[in-house]
Design a protein around this motif. Structure first.
Motif, PDB file in Angstrom:
ATOM      1  N   VAL A  82      30.599  16.544  19.667  1.00  0.00           N
ATOM      2  CA  VAL A  82      31.451  17.473  18.691  1.00  0.00           C
ATOM      3  C   VAL A  82      30.632  17.688  17.697  1.00  0.00           C
ATOM      4  CG1 VAL A  82      32.409  15.805  17.004  1.00  0.00           C
ATOM      5  CG2 VAL A  82      33.807  17.648  18.055  1.00  0.00           C
ATOM      6  N   ALA A  83      29.368  17.194  17.323  1.00  0.00           N
ATOM      7  CA  ALA A  83      28.618  17.606  16.168  1.00  0.00           C
ATOM      8  C   ALA A  83      28.218  18.979  16.247  1.00  0.00           C
ATOM      9  CB  ALA A  83      27.546  16.534  16.019  1.00  0.00           C
ATOM     10  N   PRO A  84      27.536  19.373  17.368  1.00  0.00           N
ATOM     11  CA  PRO A  84      27.110  20.794  17.273  1.00  0.00           C
ATOM     12  C   PRO A  84      28.395  21.806  17.248  1.00  0.00           C
ATOM     13  CG  PRO A  84      26.676  19.753  19.390  1.00  0.00           C
ATOM     14  CD  PRO A  84      27.248  18.643  18.458  1.00  0.00           C
ATOM     15  N   LEU A  85      29.519  21.548  17.637  1.00  0.00           N
ATOM     16  CA  LEU A  85      30.579  22.247  17.888  1.00  0.00           C
ATOM     17  C   LEU A  85      31.301  22.332  16.219  1.00  0.00           C
ATOM     18  CD1 LEU A  85      32.787  20.993  20.610  1.00  0.00           C
ATOM     19  CD2 LEU A  85      31.147  22.819  20.717  1.00  0.00           C
ATOM     20  N   VAL A  86      30.899  21.355  15.238  1.00  0.00           N
ATOM     21  CA  VAL A  86      31.369  21.531  13.823  1.00  0.00           C
ATOM     22  C   VAL A  86      30.319  22.209  13.034  1.00  0.00           C
ATOM     23  CG1 VAL A  86      31.392  19.943  11.900  1.00  0.00           C
ATOM     24  CG2 VAL A  86      32.653  19.357  13.911  1.00  0.00           C
ATOM     25  N   ASP A  87      28.901  22.062  13.580  1.00  0.00           N
ATOM     26  CA  ASP A  87      27.935  22.699  13.005  1.00  0.00           C
ATOM     27  C   ASP A  87      28.147  24.278  13.298  1.00  0.00           C
ATOM     28  OD1 ASP A  87      26.843  20.277  12.109  1.00  0.00           O
ATOM     29  OD2 ASP A  87      25.269  20.178  13.485  1.00  0.00           O
ATOM     30  N   THR A  88      28.502  24.742  14.285  1.00  0.00           N
ATOM     31  CA  THR A  88      28.543  26.117  14.727  1.00  0.00           C
ATOM     32  C   THR A  88      30.038  26.687  14.332  1.00  0.00           C
ATOM     33  OG1 THR A  88      29.134  25.585  16.899  1.00  0.00           O
ATOM     34  CG2 THR A  88      27.018  26.026  16.731  1.00  0.00           C
ATOM     35  N   GLY A  89      30.952  25.842  13.694  1.00  0.00           N
ATOM     36  CA  GLY A  89      32.013  26.266  13.081  1.00  0.00           C
ATOM     37  C   GLY A  89      33.290  26.524  14.241  1.00  0.00           C
ATOM     38  N   LEU A  90      33.002  25.906  15.671  1.00  0.00           N
ATOM     39  CA  LEU A  90      33.969  25.877  16.579  1.00  0.00           C
ATOM     40  C   LEU A  90      35.222  24.886  16.377  1.00  0.00           C
ATOM     41  CD1 LEU A  90      32.072  26.799  19.673  1.00  0.00           C
ATOM     42  CD2 LEU A  90      32.901  28.191  18.269  1.00  0.00           C
ATOM     43  N   VAL A  91      34.745  23.805  15.637  1.00  0.00           N
ATOM     44  CA  VAL A  91      35.714  22.721  15.343  1.00  0.00           C
ATOM     45  C   VAL A  91      35.314  22.539  13.933  1.00  0.00           C
ATOM     46  CG1 VAL A  91      35.908  20.423  15.574  1.00  0.00           C
ATOM     47  CG2 VAL A  91      35.581  21.614  17.590  1.00  0.00           C
ATOM     48  N   LYS A  92      36.648  22.133  13.032  1.00  0.00           N
ATOM     49  CA  LYS A  92      36.322  21.521  11.757  1.00  0.00           C
ATOM     50  C   LYS A  92      36.995  20.386  11.576  1.00  0.00           C
ATOM     51  CE  LYS A  92      40.614  24.516  10.612  1.00  0.00           C
ATOM     52  NZ  LYS A  92      41.117  25.401   9.851  1.00  0.00           N
ATOM     53  N   ARG A  93      36.568  19.565  10.481  1.00  0.00           N
ATOM     54  CA  ARG A  93      36.872  18.216  10.138  1.00  0.00           C
ATOM     55  C   ARG A  93      37.799  18.445   9.265  1.00  0.00           C
ATOM     56  NH1 ARG A  93      31.368  16.529  11.147  1.00  0.00           N
ATOM     57  NH2 ARG A  93      31.471  15.224  13.053  1.00  0.00           N
ATOM     58  N   THR A  94      39.011  17.913   9.376  1.00  0.00           N
ATOM     59  CA  THR A  94      40.437  17.922   8.272  1.00  0.00           C
ATOM     60  C   THR A  94      40.606  16.624   7.973  1.00  0.00           C
ATOM     61  OG1 THR A  94      41.949  18.565   9.677  1.00  0.00           O
ATOM     62  CG2 THR A  94      40.734  20.252   8.834  1.00  0.00           C
TER      63      THR A  94
END
Length: 187
Positions: A82-94
């Motif tokens: 999931v780290a690269p998905l967060v880095d590219t803005g496809l997933v966000k941590r809330t």
């Protein structure tokens, strides 16, 4: 539970050999093409990213442990994937809505748009490779492949002690079947 020797020998060994060969060919072809779709989006999203985004879209925001459990993989694997998905803005941590200290993963609007692009591309690929099939043949193939993936997932779970992975894909199921699986031959 492994089949008994009597059951295995009662089945047609030639058919079983052909089946295992076709599964191996499918796994190789799926990996070579990554079943990535058509056009510019072909091979543009790896399997892990697709399955994670798809799960978040279907199930909504969730923590790493819940995501890992639902996919039948370790939390550390989900964290790494999931780290690269967060880095590219496809997933966000809330923050978790009920416990502000906990963090949940959520599909971003950008992630949803990207997932829809990839789904559309993959749908076109499925139309292309099943051209000439009847709707009933497509449904039967999806039903049997889902059943096969579910059995593989249950077998893997029995060996690893993890709960069986869901098989989840949007639009990837035939009516009346379980969702498509993380534990497919190409996974």
């Amino acid at each position: 539970m492994p089949p008994s020797q009597d059951m295995t020998t009662a089945l047609d060994p030639g058919l079983l050999d052909a089946l295992q060969h076709q599964v191996a060919v499918f796994a190789r072809r799926a990996e070579q093409t990554r079943l990535g779709g058509t056009g510019q989006l072909r091979n543009s999203m790896d399997r892990a990213a697709y399955l994670l985004l798809n799960r978040l879209d279907q199930e909504g925001p969730m923590g790493v442990k819940a995501l890992a459990a639902g996919m039948g993989i370790d939390s550390s694997t989900v964290t790494r994937q999931v780290a690269p998905l967060v880095d590219t803005g496809l997933v966000k941590r809330t923050s978790h809505p009920e416990d502000g200290r906990a963090v949940v993963l959520q599909l971003s609007q950008r992630g949803l748009a990207r997932l829809e692009e990839v789904r559309a591309s993959r749908r076109r690929l499925m139309v292309e490779v099943t051209e000439g099939w009847t709707p009933e043949e497509r449904e039967a193939f999806c039903t049997l492949l889902t059943r096969f993936n579910t059995a593989l997932s249950a077998r893997q779970s029995a060996h690893t002690g993890h709960a069986p992975a869901e098989s989840g894909g949007a639009g990837g199921t035939a009516p009346g079947t379980a969702p498509e699986g993380e534990s497919s031959p190409a996974s």
